[in-house]
Write an enzyme that holds these catalytic residues in place. Sequence first.
Site, mmCIF file in Angstrom:
data_model
loop_
_atom_site.group_PDB
_atom_site.id
_atom_site.type_symbol
_atom_site.label_atom_id
_atom_site.label_comp_id
_atom_site.label_asym_id
_atom_site.label_seq_id
_atom_site.Cartn_x
_atom_site.Cartn_y
_atom_site.Cartn_z
ATOM 1 N N ASN A 48 63.157 52.707 17.401
ATOM 2 C CA ASN A 48 61.818 53.164 17.781
ATOM 3 C C ASN A 48 61.894 54.342 18.744
ATOM 4 O O ASN A 48 62.820 54.475 19.539
ATOM 5 C CB ASN A 48 60.943 52.025 18.323
ATOM 6 C CG ASN A 48 61.560 51.212 19.441
ATOM 7 O OD1 ASN A 48 62.774 51.141 19.595
ATOM 8 N ND2 ASN A 48 60.721 50.577 20.231
ATOM 9 N N GLU A 50 59.276 56.138 21.202
ATOM 10 C CA GLU A 50 57.934 56.062 21.803
ATOM 11 C C GLU A 50 57.472 57.430 22.306
ATOM 12 O O GLU A 50 58.244 58.395 22.343
ATOM 13 C CB GLU A 50 57.935 55.004 22.912
ATOM 14 C CG GLU A 50 58.180 53.617 22.338
ATOM 15 C CD GLU A 50 57.992 52.491 23.340
ATOM 16 O OE1 GLU A 50 57.925 52.744 24.561
ATOM 17 O OE2 GLU A 50 57.904 51.336 22.867
ATOM 18 N N CYS A 59 57.813 53.514 14.998
ATOM 19 C CA CYS A 59 58.614 52.292 14.898
ATOM 20 C C CYS A 59 59.984 52.602 14.282
ATOM 21 O O CYS A 59 60.161 53.593 13.569
ATOM 22 C CB CYS A 59 57.918 51.276 14.008
ATOM 23 S SG CYS A 59 56.452 50.533 14.722
ATOM 24 N N GLU A 61 61.511 51.157 11.803
ATOM 25 C CA GLU A 61 61.521 51.167 10.333
ATOM 26 C C GLU A 61 60.985 52.492 9.802
ATOM 27 O O GLU A 61 61.461 53.011 8.785
ATOM 28 C CB GLU A 61 60.661 50.018 9.777
ATOM 29 C CG GLU A 61 61.075 48.640 10.236
ATOM 30 C CD GLU A 61 60.344 48.207 11.505
ATOM 31 O OE1 GLU A 61 60.210 49.016 12.442
ATOM 32 O OE2 GLU A 61 59.920 47.045 11.556
ATOM 33 N N CYS A 97 55.792 45.839 11.395
ATOM 34 C CA CYS A 97 54.341 45.913 11.630
ATOM 35 C C CYS A 97 53.650 46.362 10.344
ATOM 36 O O CYS A 97 54.303 46.780 9.374
ATOM 37 C CB CYS A 97 54.036 46.876 12.782
ATOM 38 S SG CYS A 97 54.116 48.620 12.320
ATOM 39 N N CYS A 100 54.462 49.914 9.108
ATOM 40 C CA CYS A 100 55.824 50.011 8.569
ATOM 41 C C CYS A 100 55.933 49.344 7.205
ATOM 42 O O CYS A 100 56.683 49.814 6.342
ATOM 43 C CB CYS A 100 56.820 49.395 9.542
ATOM 44 S SG CYS A 100 57.077 50.425 10.997
#
Length: 144
Positions: A48, A50, A59, A61, A97, A100
């Site tokens: 990830n 940010e 993210c 993925e 999530c 993703c």
Amino acid sequence: MSDVLADSREDLIAAARRAMDSAYAPYSGFHVGAALLFDDGAIVTGANFENASYGLSLCAETVAASIASHAGRRGGLLAVAVLGGMGGAIDAAISPCGRCRQILNELAALGGTDPLVICVGAQETVEMRLSVLLPNAFGPANLA
Ligand code: THU
């Protein structure tokens, strides 16, 4: 005949663990690593990333899928391993999530695969097909 997933499963999980080390997560403190396995045995990883504008964070993925796309991969996605935790300490198994799931579905749909999603926790590993995580997905076929 060789079974790419069976042969690479432990390598895939190890790759996700290593990928987590490059997480940039100064805001949430939650480090995530993801590894994608392709039918030629290649593994593509991501962590990830940010952002100070929190909602723009990427993210693990999504980063991995973007790298795979940039490398020219269009399908052939067999499996995804994902793991993470606060400060990089793995506790509960986490699953991709919603965003993703949709992004992984694009890569999967291009090659007509239904990848196994391997969610690695400290005590248990949970596995399910992407189609179970994202049933009735909207995908490239809807725009053809
Ligand atoms: N995160 C991922 O990288 N993958 C997921 O599937 C769930 C959440 C990241 C986003 C954010 O950087 C941090 O975990 C906390 O939400």
